[in-house]
Design a protein around this motif. Structure first.
Motif, PDB file in Angstrom:
ATOM      1  N   GLU A 169     -10.339  -4.230  -1.097  1.00  0.00           N
ATOM      2  CA  GLU A 169      -9.019  -3.651  -1.379  1.00  0.00           C
ATOM      3  C   GLU A 169      -7.908  -4.580  -0.892  1.00  0.00           C
ATOM      4  N   SER A 227       0.833  -1.209   0.000  1.00  0.00           N
ATOM      5  CA  SER A 227       0.000   0.000   0.000  1.00  0.00           C
ATOM      6  C   SER A 227       0.862   1.252   0.000  1.00  0.00           C
ATOM      7  N   LEU A 232      -8.142   0.001   4.952  1.00  0.00           N
ATOM      8  CA  LEU A 232      -8.467  -0.698   3.712  1.00  0.00           C
ATOM      9  C   LEU A 232      -9.747  -1.515   3.870  1.00  0.00           C
ATOM     10  N   VAL A 242      -4.920  -6.444  -3.141  1.00  0.00           N
ATOM     11  CA  VAL A 242      -3.480  -6.420  -2.862  1.00  0.00           C
ATOM     12  C   VAL A 242      -2.927  -7.838  -2.812  1.00  0.00           C
ATOM     13  N   VAL A 262       0.065   6.397   5.394  1.00  0.00           N
ATOM     14  CA  VAL A 262      -0.422   5.088   4.946  1.00  0.00           C
ATOM     15  C   VAL A 262      -1.039   4.368   6.141  1.00  0.00           C
ATOM     16  N   SER A 275      -3.035   0.814   6.861  1.00  0.00           N
ATOM     17  CA  SER A 275      -3.604  -0.452   6.381  1.00  0.00           C
ATOM     18  C   SER A 275      -4.929  -0.771   7.066  1.00  0.00           C
ATOM     19  N   THR A 281       0.865   1.358  -4.150  1.00  0.00           N
ATOM     20  CA  THR A 281      -0.407   2.059  -4.295  1.00  0.00           C
ATOM     21  C   THR A 281      -0.243   3.565  -4.127  1.00  0.00           C
ATOM     22  N   GLN A 282       0.420   3.986  -3.048  1.00  0.00           N
ATOM     23  CA  GLN A 282       0.523   5.417  -2.770  1.00  0.00           C
ATOM     24  C   GLN A 282       1.869   6.008  -3.162  1.00  0.00           C
TER      25      GLN A 282
END
Length: 318
Positions: A267, A132, A263, A271, A258, A260, A136-137
């Motif tokens: 999602e 993530s 999520l 991942v 971030v 987790s 993702t970011q």
């Protein structure tokens, strides 16, 4: 007749000794849900904090965020092996320390064939958080250089593997307890920004994954090149940090948080699906694990707390 199962639960906050085995009805899947027989479930630092009361979950509660198991009923192929992590499992919902769990069908992901159940259960939170952050970011690119503060921890080790898989270079920063390899930074003794610039020809790194925060936040931030990205997942020891705001905006730094825990189940499954090729192709490796029967869960929690980043512990509900 309703089938019964064994689960691990707590009805008050405290040390691992508040955990106890309870008998519960085996949950029944509704339309669009899947019954999973849990084969292994990992103990993460957050699972320990949940029992301590950091997240103030409603009680009683079954903890356990990460699991691997087999579909035993509902809207998925019977006998299919799955792996995953539940959104806010152990906080808003009962978690995976039970012989069976029920989840929505779009929360499940097929387990890589080459991983044992114990290995697969260890992947969840560390690799989900690292993915993530970096992919993702952070939008990590091949050829970039990433500084990982806290590289020896579970998330740091997962992030190192993911970064290498994506073609990036990693500068590990750790609390050294002896000699360290060339290219590794000792966060206890080194001038982190200076060390990073020595390793990058004076440029600074493209990304920082900050798995520590606190007093190391500003040194990590000032290790970035112009336009770099600072990804933060935690702040240990202190919630508030300070830094030179003028340097921050002149250097066009991007600061990215971030989480987790935020999520959704879908999602998380996405991942896990994206991680699968890495494990199947050998670019990613699961952690070495120590397995414990559910009857020894208190000992397992104590060992996980004592070992910290050095070991990964999983419970076997069956």
């Amino acid at each position: 007749m309703t089938m019964k199962m064994t689960a691990l639960s707590f009805d008050r906050y405290g040390p691992p000794s508040v955990l106890s085995l309870v008998e519960r009805d085996v949950p029944q899947p509704k339309q669009g849900e899947v019954l999973i027989e849990v084969k292994a479930a990992a103990i993460n630092p957050s699972d320990i904090r949940i029992v301590e009361g950091v997240f103030r979950s409603p009680l009683p509660r079954i903890p356990g965020r990460d699991y691997a198991g087999t579909v035993a009923g509902g809207d998925a192929p019977l006998g299919q092996d799955v792996w995953g992590s539940g959104p806010r499992f152990g906080i808003d919902h009962d978690g995976a320390y039970a012989q069976y769990i029920v989840v929505p069908a779009d929360w499940i992901s097929v387990k890589p064939a080459g991983l044992s159940m114990r290995q697969a259960a260890s992947v969840g939170v560390p690799f989900i958080t690292a993915w993530s952050a970096l992919v993702t970011q952070g939008r990590i690119q091949a050829g970039e250089t990433i500084l990982i503060i806290g590289a020896a921890g579970a998330v740091g080790r997962a992030a190192t593997q993911i970064a290498h898989w994506k073609g990036a270079k990693v500068i590990p920063a750790i609390r050294a307890k002896g000699a360290i390899p060339d290219g590794t930074i000792d966060t206890l003794t080194a001038d982190i920004p200076h060390a990073v610039r020595e390793l990058t020809g004076g440029l600074g790194c493209d990304l920082v994954l900050d798995c520590v925060g606190g007093a190391l936040f500003e040194p990590a931030l000032t290790s970035l090149r112009i336009g770099g990205r600072h990804l933060v997942i935690v702040s240990k020891g202190m919630r508030r940090v300070s830094f030179d705001l003028t340097d921050f905006y002149h250097n066009k730094i991007h600061l990215i948080g971030v989480d987790s825990l935020g999520l959704s189940g879908g999602e998380i499954a996405s991942v896990m699906d994206q991680l699968r090729p890495g494990f199947e192709g050998g670019a990613l490796r699961a952690f070495d694990v120590t397995a414990w029967p559910l009857t020894r869960a208190v000992e397992a929690y104590e060992a996980a707390e004592r070992d910290g980043a050095r070991g990964k512990h999983v419970l076997l509900p069956g």
